[in-house]
Design a protein around this motif. Structure first.
Motif, short mmCIF file in Angstrom:
data_model
loop_
_atom_site.label_atom_id
_atom_site.label_comp_id
_atom_site.label_asym_id
_atom_site.label_seq_id
_atom_site.Cartn_x
_atom_site.Cartn_y
_atom_site.Cartn_z
N GLY A 45 0.80 -1.21 0.00
CA GLY A 45 0.00 0.00 0.00
C GLY A 45 0.84 1.26 0.00
O GLY A 45 0.41 2.30 0.51
N ARG A 46 2.03 1.19 -0.60
CA ARG A 46 2.93 2.34 -0.63
C ARG A 46 3.05 2.90 -2.05
O ARG A 46 2.74 2.22 -3.02
CB ARG A 46 4.34 1.93 -0.16
CG ARG A 46 4.40 1.30 1.20
CD ARG A 46 5.84 0.96 1.58
NE ARG A 46 5.87 0.16 2.80
CZ ARG A 46 5.88 -1.17 2.82
NH1 ARG A 46 5.88 -1.84 1.68
NH2 ARG A 46 5.89 -1.82 3.96
N SER A 47 3.55 4.12 -2.14
CA SER A 47 3.89 4.67 -3.45
C SER A 47 5.17 4.00 -3.93
O SER A 47 5.94 3.41 -3.14
CB SER A 47 4.10 6.18 -3.36
OG SER A 47 5.28 6.49 -2.63
N LEU A 48 5.44 4.09 -5.22
CA LEU A 48 6.66 3.51 -5.77
C LEU A 48 7.89 4.19 -5.18
O LEU A 48 8.89 3.53 -4.87
CB LEU A 48 6.65 3.63 -7.29
CG LEU A 48 7.73 2.84 -8.03
CD1 LEU A 48 7.56 1.34 -7.82
CD2 LEU A 48 7.71 3.17 -9.53
N GLN A 49 7.82 5.50 -5.01
CA GLN A 49 8.96 6.22 -4.44
C GLN A 49 9.21 5.79 -3.00
O GLN A 49 10.37 5.56 -2.60
CB GLN A 49 8.72 7.73 -4.50
CG GLN A 49 9.87 8.53 -3.89
CD GLN A 49 9.82 10.01 -4.25
OE1 GLN A 49 9.18 10.40 -5.22
NE2 GLN A 49 10.50 10.83 -3.48
N ALA A 50 8.14 5.64 -2.22
CA ALA A 50 8.30 5.22 -0.82
C ALA A 50 8.91 3.82 -0.75
O ALA A 50 9.76 3.54 0.10
CB ALA A 50 6.96 5.26 -0.11
N GLN A 51 8.48 2.94 -1.66
CA GLN A 51 9.02 1.59 -1.66
C GLN A 51 10.50 1.60 -2.05
O GLN A 51 11.31 0.87 -1.46
CB GLN A 51 8.24 0.71 -2.64
CG GLN A 51 8.63 -0.76 -2.60
CD GLN A 51 8.30 -1.42 -1.27
OE1 GLN A 51 7.21 -1.25 -0.74
NE2 GLN A 51 9.25 -2.16 -0.71
N GLY A 227 5.85 9.84 -10.37
CA GLY A 227 5.05 10.97 -9.93
C GLY A 227 4.41 11.72 -11.08
O GLY A 227 4.46 11.30 -12.24
N GLU A 228 3.81 12.85 -10.75
CA GLU A 228 3.11 13.64 -11.74
C GLU A 228 4.09 14.36 -12.68
O GLU A 228 5.23 14.62 -12.32
CB GLU A 228 2.20 14.68 -11.05
CG GLU A 228 1.09 14.05 -10.24
CD GLU A 228 0.16 13.18 -11.06
OE1 GLU A 228 -0.21 13.59 -12.19
OE2 GLU A 228 -0.19 12.08 -10.60
N LEU A 229 3.60 14.68 -13.86
CA LEU A 229 4.42 15.35 -14.87
C LEU A 229 4.16 16.85 -14.89
O LEU A 229 3.05 17.29 -14.58
CB LEU A 229 4.07 14.80 -16.25
CG LEU A 229 4.69 13.50 -16.71
CD1 LEU A 229 4.12 13.15 -18.07
CD2 LEU A 229 6.20 13.59 -16.78
#
Length: 335
Positions: A45-51, A227-229
């Motif tokens: 349940g994490r963001s890719l960056q957090a992982q 993330g967002e562009l």
């Protein structure tokens, strides 16, 4: 965050984080692919960056050396290439219809003055309704299938043009990278540079040959931007021949330069249940408005396509090569 996949000194696939200066790569511990990293992120349940931050890692490598030695892979792949779908949408950018119409202008059928080609008509639908209002989806874009994961070339790898092709030309594009979660939810890992390599001469014969023209190789990478562009993305597409530049032109992408919202393009791709099979990877090209073919450029084996979009990291470079199709008339064997 900027992620890459690379081969380490033992030729094992690893995941790395590119530093802000684009000089060094920190190799992540405990994961051997972006697919594995994203799977863990979804499970936790994490963001890719957090992982990625959770994985740690102390080994640092020189980024330029990795690129020069051909050790950079595509930023996302499936362990089984048959479970990676490569697709795209066209006529999505402001100005894209002009390039397409220029290719098809000798085929225009003007039954009445001012008649629109089908390409111009579809583009107009996008301009009028490609950005959703509220929760209702916007206009459908042009959609096409390119192939499975076996057609995706890594940065620096040659793009093969089959011997039956009439042309092989670049299309500089933004690519969305996705993994379908266990419950069928598409998860966007981020974005990368792509060369949606196509056969424009075949397409120009008749727009109904578009499907044939798209069944070619492509290239994606080197980096995955998490993330967002930014809304406005500006880059350069060029073709190098020998020591010189054969052709060069700026290209624009990002939603500020598009007649479709990215969310609308994603909806019209993933609304089909077959595109939400758990565990599958999707690489989806979002279209372009810049083609060397529209400027009457003809490429030849050995030419190098270079797509430079600084907001997404290092440029994507791929030479062109001729390839045997590997199949002939009467090649089907009856049982």
């Amino acid at each position: 965050m900027r992620l890459i996949q690379l081969l380490d000194d033992s030729d094992a696939t690893r995941v790395g984080v590119v530093d802000a200066q684009g000089l060094q790569v920190r190799v992540l511990d405990g994961v051997d692919s972006s697919y594995a990293l994203a799977t863990r992120a979804i499970e936790g349940g994490r963001s890719l960056q957090a992982q990625a931050e959770l994985q740690g890692g102390e080994v640092r490598l020189d980024y330029a050396s990795l690129l020069a030695s051909g050790r950079i892979l595509t930023p996302l792949h499936h362990p089984d290439p048959a479970h990676c779908r490569v697709t795209g949408t066209g006529l999505t950018h402001l100005g894209s219809a002009a390039a397409r119409d220029a290719m098809h202008q000798n085929l225009k059928q003007k039954a009445e003055a001012g008649a629109l080609t089908d390409s111009m008509r579809m583009f107009q639908w996008g301009v009028e309704g490609g950005i959703p209002k509220g929760d209702a989806p916007g206009a459908q874009p042009e959609w096409f299938y390119k192939g499975d994961g076996s057609i995706v070339m890594a940065p620096g790898e040659a793009l093969p043009s089959p011997d039956f092709a009439l042309d092989g030309g670049e299309e500089p594009e933004l690519v969305g990278l996705y993994l379908i979660g266990p419950d069928g939810t598409p998860h966007r890992l981020g974005f990368a540079i792509g060369n949606e390599f196509s056969d424009h001469v075949t397409e120009r014969q008749n727009y109904l040959y578009l499907a044939h023209s798209k069944l070619r190789a492509c290239a994606v990478g080197p980096e995955l931007r998490v993330g967002e562009l930014p809304q406005d993305l500006r880059g350069t597409s060029r073709i190098r021949r020998g020591d010189g530049v054969l052709w060069e032109k700026p290209f624009l992408t990002g939603e500020a330069n598009m007649c479709h919202a990215l969310a609308n393009l994603e909806y019209h791709h993933f609304k089909y249940a077959a595109h939400r099979r758990p565990g599958d990877v999707h690489l989806h090209f979002f279209g372009t408005a810049t083609l060397s073919f529209a400027d009457e450029v003809r490429v030849q084996p050995g030419d190098v396509f270079e797509i430079d979009l600084p907001a997404l990291g290092a440029p994507l470079r791929n030479p062109l090569r001729s390839a045997a199709a590997g199949f002939a008339l009467h090649g089907v064997r009856p049982l």
